[in-house]
Scaffold this active site. Structure first.
Site, PDB file in Angstrom:
ATOM      1  N   ASP A 207       0.854  -1.179   0.000  1.00 26.74           N
ATOM      2  CA  ASP A 207       0.000   0.000   0.000  1.00 26.74           C
ATOM      3  C   ASP A 207       0.899   1.241   0.000  1.00 26.74           C
ATOM      4  O   ASP A 207       1.610   1.498   0.968  1.00 26.74           O
ATOM      5  CB  ASP A 207      -0.888  -0.032   1.258  1.00 26.74           C
ATOM      6  CG  ASP A 207      -1.869   1.129   1.314  1.00 26.74           C
ATOM      7  OD1 ASP A 207      -1.960   1.886   0.328  1.00 26.74           O
ATOM      8  OD2 ASP A 207      -2.551   1.268   2.354  1.00 26.74           O
ATOM      9  N   LYS A 242      -2.417  12.336  -1.418  1.00 28.37           N
ATOM     10  CA  LYS A 242      -1.510  13.140  -0.601  1.00 28.37           C
ATOM     11  C   LYS A 242      -0.465  13.806  -1.487  1.00 28.37           C
ATOM     12  O   LYS A 242      -0.255  15.015  -1.388  1.00 28.37           O
ATOM     13  CB  LYS A 242      -0.796  12.275   0.444  1.00 28.37           C
ATOM     14  CG  LYS A 242      -1.682  11.329   1.216  1.00 28.37           C
ATOM     15  CD  LYS A 242      -2.750  12.052   1.995  1.00 28.37           C
ATOM     16  CE  LYS A 242      -3.616  11.121   2.841  1.00 28.37           C
ATOM     17  NZ  LYS A 242      -4.026   9.857   2.273  1.00 28.37           N
TER      18      LYS A 242
HETATM   19  N1  PMP Z   1      -3.502   3.586   2.788  1.00 28.69           N
HETATM   20  C1  PMP Z   1      -3.059   4.250   3.856  1.00 28.69           C
HETATM   21  C2  PMP Z   1      -1.977   3.652   4.673  1.00 28.69           C
HETATM   22  C3  PMP Z   1      -3.596   5.496   4.183  1.00 28.69           C
HETATM   23  O1  PMP Z   1      -3.135   6.143   5.248  1.00 28.69           O
HETATM   24  C4  PMP Z   1      -4.615   6.046   3.367  1.00 28.69           C
HETATM   25  C5  PMP Z   1      -5.261   7.359   3.644  1.00 28.69           C
HETATM   26  N2  PMP Z   1      -5.147   8.036   4.668  1.00 28.69           N
HETATM   27  C6  PMP Z   1      -5.039   5.302   2.256  1.00 28.69           C
HETATM   28  C7  PMP Z   1      -4.469   4.080   2.001  1.00 28.69           C
HETATM   29  C8  PMP Z   1      -6.155   5.772   1.359  1.00 28.69           C
HETATM   30  O2  PMP Z   1      -6.011   7.002   0.813  1.00 28.69           O
HETATM   31  P1  PMP Z   1      -7.141   7.657  -0.082  1.00 28.69           P
HETATM   32  O3  PMP Z   1      -7.521   8.913   0.596  1.00 28.69           O
HETATM   33  O4  PMP Z   1      -6.469   7.875  -1.399  1.00 28.69           O
HETATM   34  O5  PMP Z   1      -8.269   6.694  -0.211  1.00 28.69           O
END
Ligand code: PMP
Length: 391
Positions: A207, A242
């Protein structure tokens, strides 16, 4: 019928946003929600993204349907950043657009489950939604400790999982900027992890939600590339929410690597079928703009410079915290070598509540802080408050 539903606990962090908004103390500090903030506390749209969006308004001639795979130009434009110079690993990687990194994680674990994965090993603590997604699709989560008390990664716990895993086991790894601890594996540790995975039936799912927010775009890809070079197949979930600041527009992608190119089409057809049943197609706007941005050398340079500024600011906040040494009973020095938006402070629920009620400092009950919520105007007050409640 709907009266049969048991009420669910509200998402704690979303509840914290509301509490923070309702607090009228002028010097309140928000260390809760996971978004980047400038030294002024703002979360602005990247100028390069605005430029790409202006271009998108000009050039987009149709909003007709694409397909479950979304904008493949976007999916392919990201690949060199994630996978490096040989971005397809000799044609062995395919990808599709997803609604954010969340959609990518959801699709990754769903397709793994469909392929026969029965257990997901995951270092904890982790992003809370990981466990929620696994619970929702009824896939067993087997936790192991991600961190050691000294603020470094518990490599042995992960190696143990990989070395003792069976067929049907998968491991969910954070590619960089671990949420919530900020504790990443070092390059030498990734080398060991990749070597262990090469000799194990444990299937890797990586991820990558914060590339570029840790040490740099290339540096933050080290672990992902190292693992992919070592194993026959893997899934990589990616978020642009992000590193392009796209949060609410939900921009992400899922990539699959197979042992050879000819093994990709059946996997891709399953991904398409799962996506079609879940959300049919991803939202287009952000992915199309990221594609236009990455196709334009000037916009790409501008985006990279903005990302560099973000990362430098977070490293500066971390350096300031580390230089403070201790605040009360909290040792802040490990934060200096950790990465990304988050860090876990060893504080009790009661101390978190006192920070909120007595000092107007809002953070997750777990002790997670968003370091980007700190800036030159509030960091000294934060350190003093932390010392006051833990001293
Ligand atoms: N994986 C992790 C480890 C995250 O911290 C986050 C979001 N905070 C995501 C996936 C998902 O991000 P998104 O806002 O693009 O759905």
């Amino acid at each position: 019928m709907l009266d049969n539903l048991a009420p669910q606990a509200p998402d704690a962090l979303l509840a914290l946003i509301k509490l923070y908004a309702a607090d009228d103390r002028a010097d309140k500090i928000d260390l809760g929600v996971g978004v980047y903030r400038t030294d002024d506390g703002a979360t602005p749209v990247f100028a390069a993204v605005k430029g790409a969006e202006r271009k998108l308004l000009e050039v987009q001639e149709s909003k007709s349907y694409l397909g479950p795979e979304g904008d493949l130009g976007f999916v392919h434009a990201l690949m060199p950043y994630i996978f490096g110079a040989d971005a397809t690993m000799g044609g062995r990687i395919a990808g599709m657009q997803t609604p954010g990194g969340t959609g990518a994680v959801r699709l990754a674990v769903a397709v793994a489950q469909k392929a026969g994965v029965t257990r997901i090993h995951m270092g904890t603590p982790s992003w809370p939604n990981h466990a929620q997604i696994l619970a929702d699709i009824a896939l067993e989560l087997v936790p192991f400790d991600h961190a050691l008390p000294d603020g470094t990664a518990n490599l042995d716990a992960l190696l143990n999982v990989i070395r003792n895993g069976q067929m049907g086991d998968a491991v969910l790894l954070h590619g960089c900027c671990h949420n919530p601890t900020g504790i990443d594996y070092t390059p030498a540790q990734w080398d060991e992890i990749a070597g262990a995975l090469a000799a194990s039936p444990v299937f890797p799912i990586i991820d990558v939600a914060y590339q570029g927010l840790g040490q740099g775009m290339e540096e933050d890809a080290y672990g992902t590339r190292r693992v992919l070079a070592a194993v026959p197949e893997a899934l990589v979930a990616y978020s642009c929410d992000k590193n392009f600041g796209y949060y609410r527009d939900r921009v992400g992608a899922l990539y699959v690597m197979m042992r050879e190119e000819s093994a990709l089409p059946p996997v891709v057809s399953n991904l398409n079928a799962l996506a079609r049943a879940a959300w049919s197609m991803p939202p287009d706007h952000g992915g199309a703009a990221v594609r236009l941005l990455l196709e334009d050398a000037d916009l790409t340079r501008a985006w990279e410079a903005e990302l560099d500024t973000m990362r430098a600011r977070m490293r500066q906040v971390r350096a300031t915290l580390a230089a403070a040494g201790t605040a009360g009973s909290v040792d802040l020095t490990p934060l200096g070598h950790q990465n990304g938006l988050f860090a876990m402070l060893p504080v009790s629920k009661e101390q978190v509540e006192r920070l909120q009620s007595e000092h107007a400092i809002y953070m997750a009950g777990s002790g997670r802080i968003n370091v980007a919520g700190l800036h030159s105007g509030n960091i000294d007050r934060f350190i003093a408050a932390l010392a006051a409640v833990t001293g």
